[in-house]
Design a protein around this motif. Structure first.
Motif, PDB file in Angstrom:
ATOM      1  N   VAL A   1      49.767 -36.840 -51.180  1.00 10.88           N
ATOM      2  CA  VAL A   1      48.663 -36.063 -50.585  1.00 10.88           C
ATOM      3  C   VAL A   1      47.427 -36.305 -51.439  1.00 10.88           C
ATOM      4  CG1 VAL A   1      47.854 -33.821 -49.763  1.00 10.88           C
ATOM      5  CG2 VAL A   1      50.316 -34.187 -50.058  1.00 10.88           C
ATOM      6  N   SER A   2      46.375 -36.853 -50.824  1.00  7.27           N
ATOM      7  CA  SER A   2      45.147 -37.009 -51.615  1.00  7.27           C
ATOM      8  C   SER A   2      43.926 -36.503 -50.863  1.00  7.27           C
ATOM      9  CB  SER A   2      44.966 -38.454 -52.088  1.00  7.27           C
ATOM     10  OG  SER A   2      45.316 -39.356 -51.093  1.00  7.27           O
ATOM     11  N   HIS A   3      42.867 -36.269 -51.623  1.00  3.15           N
ATOM     12  CA  HIS A   3      41.588 -35.818 -51.082  1.00  3.15           C
ATOM     13  C   HIS A   3      40.517 -36.789 -51.509  1.00  3.15           C
ATOM     14  CE1 HIS A   3      43.070 -31.340 -51.199  1.00  3.15           C
ATOM     15  NE2 HIS A   3      43.515 -31.978 -50.133  1.00  3.15           N
ATOM     16  N   ASN A   4      39.449 -36.871 -50.712  1.00  6.53           N
ATOM     17  CA  ASN A   4      38.305 -37.693 -51.074  1.00  6.53           C
ATOM     18  C   ASN A   4      37.337 -36.833 -51.892  1.00  6.53           C
ATOM     19  OD1 ASN A   4      35.795 -38.904 -51.118  1.00  6.53           O
ATOM     20  ND2 ASN A   4      36.017 -39.796 -49.064  1.00  6.53           N
ATOM     21  N   PRO A   5      37.163 -37.144 -53.194  1.00  5.72           N
ATOM     22  CA  PRO A   5      36.335 -36.277 -54.047  1.00  5.72           C
ATOM     23  C   PRO A   5      34.894 -36.143 -53.541  1.00  5.72           C
ATOM     24  CG  PRO A   5      37.500 -37.917 -55.368  1.00  5.72           C
ATOM     25  CD  PRO A   5      37.729 -38.286 -53.936  1.00  5.72           C
ATOM     26  N   MET A   6      34.361 -37.251 -52.972  1.00  5.26           N
ATOM     27  CA  MET A   6      32.971 -37.198 -52.496  1.00  5.26           C
ATOM     28  C   MET A   6      32.872 -36.297 -51.263  1.00  5.26           C
ATOM     29  SD  MET A   6      30.424 -37.994 -53.930  1.00  5.26           S
ATOM     30  CE  MET A   6      29.900 -39.226 -55.056  1.00  5.26           C
ATOM     31  N   GLU A   7      33.901 -36.340 -50.401  1.00  8.09           N
ATOM     32  CA  GLU A   7      33.897 -35.467 -49.213  1.00  8.09           C
ATOM     33  C   GLU A   7      33.895 -34.003 -49.667  1.00  8.09           C
ATOM     34  OE1 GLU A   7      37.446 -35.615 -46.811  1.00  8.09           O
ATOM     35  OE2 GLU A   7      36.517 -34.466 -45.178  1.00  8.09           O
ATOM     36  N   ILE A   8      34.704 -33.725 -50.685  1.00  4.68           N
ATOM     37  CA  ILE A   8      34.764 -32.349 -51.196  1.00  4.68           C
ATOM     38  C   ILE A   8      33.400 -31.937 -51.742  1.00  4.68           C
ATOM     39  CG2 ILE A   8      35.707 -30.951 -53.099  1.00  4.68           C
ATOM     40  CD1 ILE A   8      38.432 -31.983 -52.437  1.00  4.68           C
ATOM     41  N   TYR A   9      32.770 -32.811 -52.552  1.00  2.93           N
ATOM     42  CA  TYR A   9      31.464 -32.434 -53.119  1.00  2.93           C
ATOM     43  C   TYR A   9      30.428 -32.236 -52.019  1.00  2.93           C
ATOM     44  CZ  TYR A   9      26.998 -32.494 -55.367  1.00  2.93           C
ATOM     45  OH  TYR A   9      25.727 -32.151 -55.726  1.00  2.93           O
ATOM     46  N   LYS A  10      30.407 -33.148 -51.038  1.00  3.73           N
ATOM     47  CA  LYS A  10      29.427 -33.038 -49.940  1.00  3.73           C
ATOM     48  C   LYS A  10      29.659 -31.744 -49.158  1.00  3.73           C
ATOM     49  CE  LYS A  10      27.052 -36.602 -50.792  1.00  3.73           C
ATOM     50  NZ  LYS A  10      25.776 -36.361 -51.441  1.00  3.73           N
ATOM     51  N   ASN A  11      30.936 -31.381 -48.959  1.00  2.54           N
ATOM     52  CA  ASN A  11      31.242 -30.124 -48.249  1.00  2.54           C
ATOM     53  C   ASN A  11      30.734 -28.915 -49.039  1.00  2.54           C
ATOM     54  OD1 ASN A  11      32.440 -31.387 -46.142  1.00  2.54           O
ATOM     55  ND2 ASN A  11      34.529 -30.716 -46.577  1.00  2.54           N
ATOM     56  N   VAL A  12      30.896 -28.972 -50.355  1.00  3.07           N
ATOM     57  CA  VAL A  12      30.422 -27.857 -51.191  1.00  3.07           C
ATOM     58  C   VAL A  12      28.899 -27.737 -51.062  1.00  3.07           C
ATOM     59  CG1 VAL A  12      30.119 -27.107 -53.600  1.00  3.07           C
ATOM     60  CG2 VAL A  12      32.374 -27.807 -52.780  1.00  3.07           C
ATOM     61  N   GLU A  13      28.212 -28.885 -51.134  1.00  2.26           N
ATOM     62  CA  GLU A  13      26.748 -28.876 -50.965  1.00  2.26           C
ATOM     63  C   GLU A  13      26.380 -28.266 -49.618  1.00  2.26           C
ATOM     64  OE1 GLU A  13      24.302 -32.409 -53.150  1.00  2.26           O
ATOM     65  OE2 GLU A  13      25.205 -32.885 -51.227  1.00  2.26           O
ATOM     66  N   LYS A  14      27.116 -28.666 -48.580  1.00  2.07           N
ATOM     67  CA  LYS A  14      26.823 -28.165 -47.228  1.00  2.07           C
ATOM     68  C   LYS A  14      27.068 -26.656 -47.153  1.00  2.07           C
ATOM     69  CE  LYS A  14      27.354 -29.106 -42.415  1.00  2.07           C
ATOM     70  NZ  LYS A  14      28.316 -29.228 -41.379  1.00  2.07           N
ATOM     71  N   CYS A  15      28.172 -26.200 -47.768  1.00  2.00           N
ATOM     72  CA  CYS A  15      28.485 -24.753 -47.752  1.00  2.00           C
ATOM     73  C   CYS A  15      27.350 -23.966 -48.413  1.00  2.00           C
ATOM     74  CB  CYS A  15      29.790 -24.474 -48.482  1.00  2.00           C
ATOM     75  SG  CYS A  15      31.233 -25.042 -47.595  1.00  2.00           S
ATOM     76  N   ILE A  16      26.851 -24.487 -49.551  1.00  2.00           N
ATOM     77  CA  ILE A  16      25.766 -23.795 -50.263  1.00  2.00           C
ATOM     78  C   ILE A  16      24.540 -23.709 -49.338  1.00  2.00           C
ATOM     79  CG2 ILE A  16      24.125 -23.956 -52.188  1.00  2.00           C
ATOM     80  CD1 ILE A  16      26.321 -25.343 -53.822  1.00  2.00           C
ATOM     81  N   TYR A  17      24.193 -24.855 -48.769  1.00  2.00           N
ATOM     82  CA  TYR A  17      23.000 -24.918 -47.923  1.00  2.00           C
ATOM     83  C   TYR A  17      23.152 -23.979 -46.720  1.00  2.00           C
ATOM     84  CZ  TYR A  17      19.570 -26.715 -44.686  1.00  2.00           C
ATOM     85  OH  TYR A  17      18.533 -26.801 -43.796  1.00  2.00           O
ATOM     86  N   GLU A  18      24.300 -24.059 -46.045  1.00  2.00           N
ATOM     87  CA  GLU A  18      24.497 -23.288 -44.805  1.00  2.00           C
ATOM     88  C   GLU A  18      24.524 -21.788 -45.060  1.00  2.00           C
ATOM     89  OE1 GLU A  18      24.487 -24.307 -41.744  1.00  2.00           O
ATOM     90  OE2 GLU A  18      24.487 -26.469 -42.120  1.00  2.00           O
ATOM     91  N   VAL A  19      25.191 -21.357 -46.126  1.00  2.00           N
ATOM     92  CA  VAL A  19      25.280 -19.904 -46.339  1.00  2.00           C
ATOM     93  C   VAL A  19      23.904 -19.334 -46.705  1.00  2.00           C
ATOM     94  CG1 VAL A  19      25.954 -19.775 -48.806  1.00  2.00           C
ATOM     95  CG2 VAL A  19      26.831 -18.105 -47.197  1.00  2.00           C
ATOM     96  N   MET A  20      23.117 -20.101 -47.437  1.00  2.00           N
ATOM     97  CA  MET A  20      21.771 -19.646 -47.795  1.00  2.00           C
ATOM     98  C   MET A  20      20.899 -19.568 -46.537  1.00  2.00           C
ATOM     99  SD  MET A  20      21.649 -19.343 -51.150  1.00  2.00           S
ATOM    100  CE  MET A  20      19.974 -19.581 -51.697  1.00  2.00           C
ATOM    101  N   ASN A  21      21.015 -20.593 -45.716  1.00  2.00           N
ATOM    102  CA  ASN A  21      20.215 -20.696 -44.501  1.00  2.00           C
ATOM    103  C   ASN A  21      20.577 -19.623 -43.482  1.00  2.00           C
ATOM    104  OD1 ASN A  21      18.160 -22.259 -43.760  1.00  2.00           O
ATOM    105  ND2 ASN A  21      19.389 -23.727 -42.586  1.00  2.00           N
TER     106      ASN A  21
END
Ligand SMILES: Nc1ncnc2c1ncn2[C@@H]1O[C@H](COP(=O)(O)OP(=O)(O)O)[C@@H](O)[C@H]1O
Ligand SMILES: O=P(O)(O)OC[C@H](O)CO
Length: 527
Positions: A71-91
């Motif tokens: 089972v693996s994850h894409n680290p960049m996908e995770i970071y981009k999702n975190v950035e998106k979560c920050i942006y979306e919740v603020m917005n």
């Protein structure tokens, strides 16, 4: 061929759409942001001074299962999702950056990332805590040293679960990772280190003691990398982040443009974070039912070394002058993953309405038992040679019985872990209730089953996002959003929501326990 399993057994298909009615956020109100990076999804949450979650945004990420057991994850996908979560919740909530006093990060533990010190690019997919590709390394270590030989130093048995064997696997199997090590540009880290590195634009390469205690490389008493363990795994200390002993500390300043200047002042592994969110006192227990299921007991300022297959881990240290609190932990590999598997891989039901309907159509599992060893069995067995096993079917068996057997297995696993905790405490601590949280606790029928099988009271809390709240507390304490009382206790407690008390007979419970042990015996040695 590799298989993308984003809609598979741990695909987060039920990732909750947020239906909560939030308290209003006042104009200019001071808030803490908590980032909860879990196995199936990432969330950014806004937390107010009353410890209420007043906003959330969530993004799921892909689960890559290239081979059985991987089972693996894409680290960049995770970071981009975190950035998106920050942006979306603020917005979404029209929050100004100046309202956010600090950020706390809590994360899936053990999952290991390798990246390039110079470019910040990942060198390999993140190897997830559930992954078993490192089985051979683990078997060799066990036959050389014995399964429990590192317990005194690290608190952990030798198992596929912990990060050091995942790092070793990458060094042995990835030319990119090995070359980066040879050229002095390899960074290994758990998800907290990866996110902090990215959010601070590569300025900070660090971790906290709760995450480091899951690598099998940290000394449990000194909270520093252990030279002997580094030698055994042949891992260079310069490829590891600096350990900050505290979970509430200055971890760096975010440089990402929309959010630049906000300090990160909390880092804490997700299960330890849930302990903080529950404000767990010495001797109290919490059980978090997410993808897996993790039960931790606050064992106070002295580590208890388990004789019954549990783990010893750092629960948290909150400031330079406060002591380290330790926990006794039982990690079960199966929680919501079993439910997701029943839906996505077996097609037993299509939504939670049908799930509830099926479960209420049966009195019990009709003699069917399921051993949920998708990735072997973690605590208290630590066996790799077991795979999922279903026993006891007859022509009478239907979907309801099978679903009941699958869900019962989640709670029987937790019950046996709590029994092991009682044995490790040798009568010094009497466990009467268990505080619970995590996605699965939304289902009150299942929490009743847990109380029945455990023979103890099970208590849910008014806020569901207990894990995220823990990281929020860690971050907020550092910037003075709250202060610990003179006794060291956190001043606010989240109120209880529901209490579930045992309702089945002792004879019925004993029958289930006996048949379960039989099922376990028959499943051992299959793989
Ligand atoms: N109503 C429900 N009844 C039972 N299980 C649920 C319900 N809602 C969500 N879940 C389970 O909760 C799990 C997700 O919990 P969560 O705490 O978000 O996990 P993680 O942090 O591991 O990503 C899923 O596996 C899902 O099957
Ligand atoms: O993502 P969760 O909630 O299943 O937690 C994963 C654990 O931290 C693994 O040790």
């Amino acid at each position: 061929m590799g298989q993308k399993a984003s809609a598979g057994a741990i695909g987060g298909v039920f990732s909750p759409a947020c239906t909560k009615n939030f308290s209003t956020i006042m104009k200019g109100e001071k808030l803490i942001m908590s980032i909860d990076q879990g196995t199936t999804s990432s969330r950014a949450l806004l937390i107010n001074k009353n410890l209420e979650v007043v906003g959330v945004h969530q993004e799921s990420h892909s689960q890559v299962t290239e081979n059985p057991g991987w089972v693996s994850h894409n680290p960049m996908e995770i970071y981009k999702n975190v950035e998106k979560c920050i942006y979306e919740v603020m917005n979404k909530h029209s929050i100004d950056k100046s309202q956010i006093q600090a950020v706390g990060i809590t994360n899936q533990r053990e999952t290991t990332v390798a990246w390039d010190k110079n470019t910040g690019e990942p060198l390999h997919d993140a190897i997830v805590w559930l992954d078993k590709r490192n089985e051979k390394i683990v078997e060799d270590l066990i036959s050389t040293h014995g399964v429990d030989s590192f317990r005194q130093t690290t608190g952990l048995p030798i198992a596929t679960y912990f990060s050091a064997t995942k790092m070793r696997w990458m060094l042995d199997n990835s030319t990119e990772v090995k070359k980066a090590e040879d050229e002095g540009r390899l960074c290994f880290g758990t998800i907290d280190s990866w996110l902090t590195y990215c959010l601070t634009g590569g300025e900070k390469y660090l971790t906290d003691a709760t995450n480091a205690s899951r690598t099998m490389l940290m000394d449990l008493e000194t909270l520093s990398w252990n030279k002997g363990m580094l030698e055994i795994f042949d891992i260079k200390q310069e490829c590891l982040p600096q350990i900050i002993p505290e979970s509430s500390a200055d971890f760096g300043i975010i440089s990402q443009s929309d959010f630049s200047g906000v300090p990160i002042t909390g880092i804490i592994g997700d299960q330890q974070s849930a302990c903080l969110g529950h404000t767990l006192k010495k001797g109290e227990i919490k059980s978090t039912y997410g993808t897996g299921c993790f039960i931790l007991m606050n064992s106070g300022t002295k580590p208890i070394h388990s004789k019954n297959g549990l783990l010893t881990t750092v629960m948290y240290k909150l400031s330079e002058d406060s002591p380290t609190n330790y926990a006794l932990e039982g990690a079960s590999e199966c929680g919501g993953v079993t439910i997701e598997w029943a839906k996505n891989n077996l097609g037993l039901f299509k939504d939670f309405q049908e799930f509830d309907h099926l479960l209420s159509s049966v009195e019990d599992s009709g003699g069917v038992y399921f051993v949920p060893a998708f990735s072997g069995l973690f605590s208290p067995y630590w066996r790799n040679d077991v795979r999922g096993t279903i026993l006891g079917m007859s022509l009478h068996t239907h979907r309801g019985h099978i679903l009941k057997a699958l869900t019962d297995s989640i709670f029987i696993r937790c019950s046996e872990i709590i029994k092991a905790m009682e044995q490790d405490c040798e009568g010094a601590i009497e466990i009467q209730k268990v505080m619970v949280d995590g996605g699965v606790t939304k289902n009150s029928g299942l929490m009743q089953t847990q109380a029945d099988l455990l023979d103890k009271t099970v208590v849910t809390k008014k806020e569901q996002e207990i894990t995220a709240i823990g990281a929020g507390i860690a971050a907020g304490l550092k910037v003075g959003m709250w202060e610990n009382s003179s006794s060291g206790d956190f001043p606010i407690t989240i109120p209880d929501a529901q209490k579930f008390t045992p309702s089945i007979s002792n004879a019925k419970r004993a029958e289930i326990t006996e048949k379960w042990s039989d099922a376990i015996d028959r499943s051992l040695g299959w793989a």
